[in-house]
Design an enzyme around this catalytic site. Structure first.
Site, PDB file in Angstrom:
ATOM      1  CD  GLU C  81       7.081  -3.596  35.486  1.00 33.86           C
ATOM      2  OE1 GLU C  81       7.220  -4.010  34.319  1.00 33.86           O
ATOM      3  OE2 GLU C  81       6.058  -2.998  35.875  1.00 33.86           O
ATOM      4  NE  ARG C  91       0.840   9.590  31.886  1.00 34.98           N
ATOM      5  CZ  ARG C  91       0.071  10.256  32.784  1.00 34.98           C
ATOM      6  NH1 ARG C  91      -0.572  11.345  32.416  1.00 34.98           N
ATOM      7  NH2 ARG C  91      -0.051   9.823  34.024  1.00 34.98           N
ATOM      8  CB  CYS C 144       9.064   3.163  37.889  1.00 33.73           C
ATOM      9  SG  CYS C 144       8.063   3.672  39.303  1.00 33.73           S
ATOM     10  CG  HIS C 168       5.324  -0.756  38.710  1.00 32.97           C
ATOM     11  ND1 HIS C 168       5.994  -0.822  37.511  1.00 32.97           N
ATOM     12  CD2 HIS C 168       5.428   0.534  39.112  1.00 32.97           C
ATOM     13  CE1 HIS C 168       6.474   0.379  37.198  1.00 32.97           C
ATOM     14  NE2 HIS C 168       6.143   1.215  38.156  1.00 32.97           N
TER      15      HIS C 168
END
Lengths: 215, 215, 215, 215
Positions: C81, C91, C144, C168
């Site tokens: 990342e 979400r 995360c 990830h």
């Protein structure tokens, strides 16, 4: 005058609507070509029942051309199916709760039937109307393929002069506005179907155009 | 009366057209709300140059609201961008052949700027117009993000009362009719932009609505 | 000797396992480089709690390098990342049922922090180990990103000599053998992490290599 | 002792290697079951030629079981093909530059042949070995389907006691480490093939297990 039977499906898999039926209704209301008489029929999303309903509709309408239409949620474009295969293999239960696994649609029927439409010309016509389209080499093994195979078997065994085929349409944009998945607006889907029906009604031979898949 | 500057981009990456510019033109021609004065400007797909053009347009138009729009080929829906980051990292050369790698857009600028739009309300408005839309948490690292960051930096440092943001649009159906990729017709893309611009012009606070991503 | 803190996550979203934790354990058991002392810690998939656990682990281990690892189900490769952003936007609920929407992680913190790893060199090292890898420009807005931002803020405000970043990993093949989704076997994921940790432990500057995204 | 003929393909479409051939070689070197005698043969990625080579290999090896394997770049898992269809329709030229469009593989042959493998049991065996696998209902219309159909026609017309089928494998991780596409490492692909071959060699009837597709 060409008599056309267009079928769509009931909603299934928890969706609130089925773009195949919504689009088919739009086309029947406004076929887009003067010499087409289009009858729209909604089929149950149920193995067996759907084919009974299709057979009744064919007997009633006595069509020159039958195009069955179903939803292929996740596909990005309108796909003209190349081939129907002789197997029911349900990933999810149908609307009557049936979930056949690896059962032939027609006992001792041939393994598959090719579509009776000029599929490449149909794809080209949809594209010319501005709607993304392509050939598909699998209609799956759910009720869509079941109806497609049943239609082609009916034609092969009882109605040699009728032409028939199957078209899968993506989710309608209106249906999935809150999901990040591929879709096309219903009017665009209907435009593609009009182009496909008109082409299938007027051409008996196909064009030679790229449209295969490597896998 | 709200003065709106809408920008789209030149074609790039071998495409024959850029739906961001095509859609922006449609909106400028017909904004869809009486109290909006929309100016459309096409930006070069060139690092640096695009920001110079944007700055000139802002000086000329003196907008209350700036919405920059770019193509995100492959995304299935219209995405309202959440954040612009301070890095140019080109996967492909821009239209002038430049390909900066890991270079800050503004030396000593902040790592990122959040969009100045009510992004969830904008997404809700596009959906209410029947067009699939969602929030995106990355505008990439190509010229789109470059323009988005440059816009937010200009606003932060020189135009505190202007609001600004960035919207990515999918391929236009007309552009990819012969490719099996996600797309939306240009009129649908323009409808989404109208809904977004109208919302951004009239709301200063956002709604509380789901729209994050797990990764 | 470089002291490394590697973190993985608890399972979430109904999965039976979390490849981030499984892979991190494999690396701690066998770091693959003689001069690395690797401590593996499992974080809760809970906003706030995960950061408290991370802070405790950092105090206890006093690491030179911290690499937090999370699952990005659906991504096809291991992604290093680039940037952490200052927003929680869930979400789905976390494992404590919390679902914050558009809340800053650190009130008045900067909009974002860039990773403190040589991300392009890390990607190159994973690839050289035969494992597909790439740079990602969004870690999402779930736990995360929350941990990633919290880590970089801790480093920026309290531990200037510690380096830190986030990786990830895709679904483990073992986890999704019966689903047709992208995955990599756990040993391959662990190999990628070993290559990344070794690179991050030994390089302070990055290489210049392509790795951006157009959107 | 079961004599098994395993085939893979030459590289094509600009790839540097073909995981079907790499994996098939691994399996032939170490079949993983004591009573299997596995011969690996590499087929040209050329319409016609590939079938000639297959026929020669079948005559030479006199196998009880033939499993042809090909690359399905982009698929996330190992797929056991359900059906071969009687058409060549090339999206890209084969390695000899041939690009047949809508040509039957066997003039007056049946529209399709179902695989002669217990496909659901094969899928279950690969999954039990920890490798993602599923049933596919299309092998495409390129050289893979061509070989699959040719094999099944050979069996149907000349070798009634031989069993045969086709398996598609994803990109090998080693092959696409620098591309963000789905893949599996070669050893995992080989493990799946071992499980499939062992199952196909020992079972004549299939299991009843979910594995269909809605489209």
């Amino acid at each position: 005058m060409t008599r056309v039977l267009l079928t769509g499906f009931d909603t299934f898999a928890g969706e609130a609507s089925n773009p195949s039926w919504e689009a088919v209704r739009l086309v029947a209301a406004e076929p887009g070509a003067a010499d087409l008489e289009v009858t729209a029929v909604r089929l149950s999303c149920v193995y067996g029942t759907a084919l009974d309903e299709l057979r009744s509709a064919v007997e009633r309408v006595d069509p020159d051309l039958v195009v069955c239409v179903g939803q292929a949620g996740g596909r990005p474009d309108v796909t003209v199916e190349r081939i129907a295969i002789n197997v029911d293999d349900a990933r999810i239960p149908d609307n009557a709760g049936r979930q056949p696994i690896d059962v032939p649609i027609v006992e001792a029927g041939p393994a598959a039937y090719f579509a009776g439409l000029p599929i490449k010309a149909c794809v080209a016509a949809a594209r010319a109307a501005g709607v993304p389209a392509s050939v598909s080499s699998t209609a799956g093994t759910f009720v869509c393929n079941h109806v497609f195979y049943g239609l082609m078997h009916l034609i092969a065994t009882e109605r040699p002069t009728t032409r028939g085929g199957f078209v899968h349409v993506p989710f309608a944009s209106e249906q999935v506005a809150d999901r990040a998945v591929a879709s096309l607006p219903l009017p665009a889907i209907a435009d593609a179907l009009r182009a496909i029906v008109t082409t299938a009604a007027t051409r008996t031979t196909d064009i030679t155009a790229q449209g295969g898949s490597t896998h």
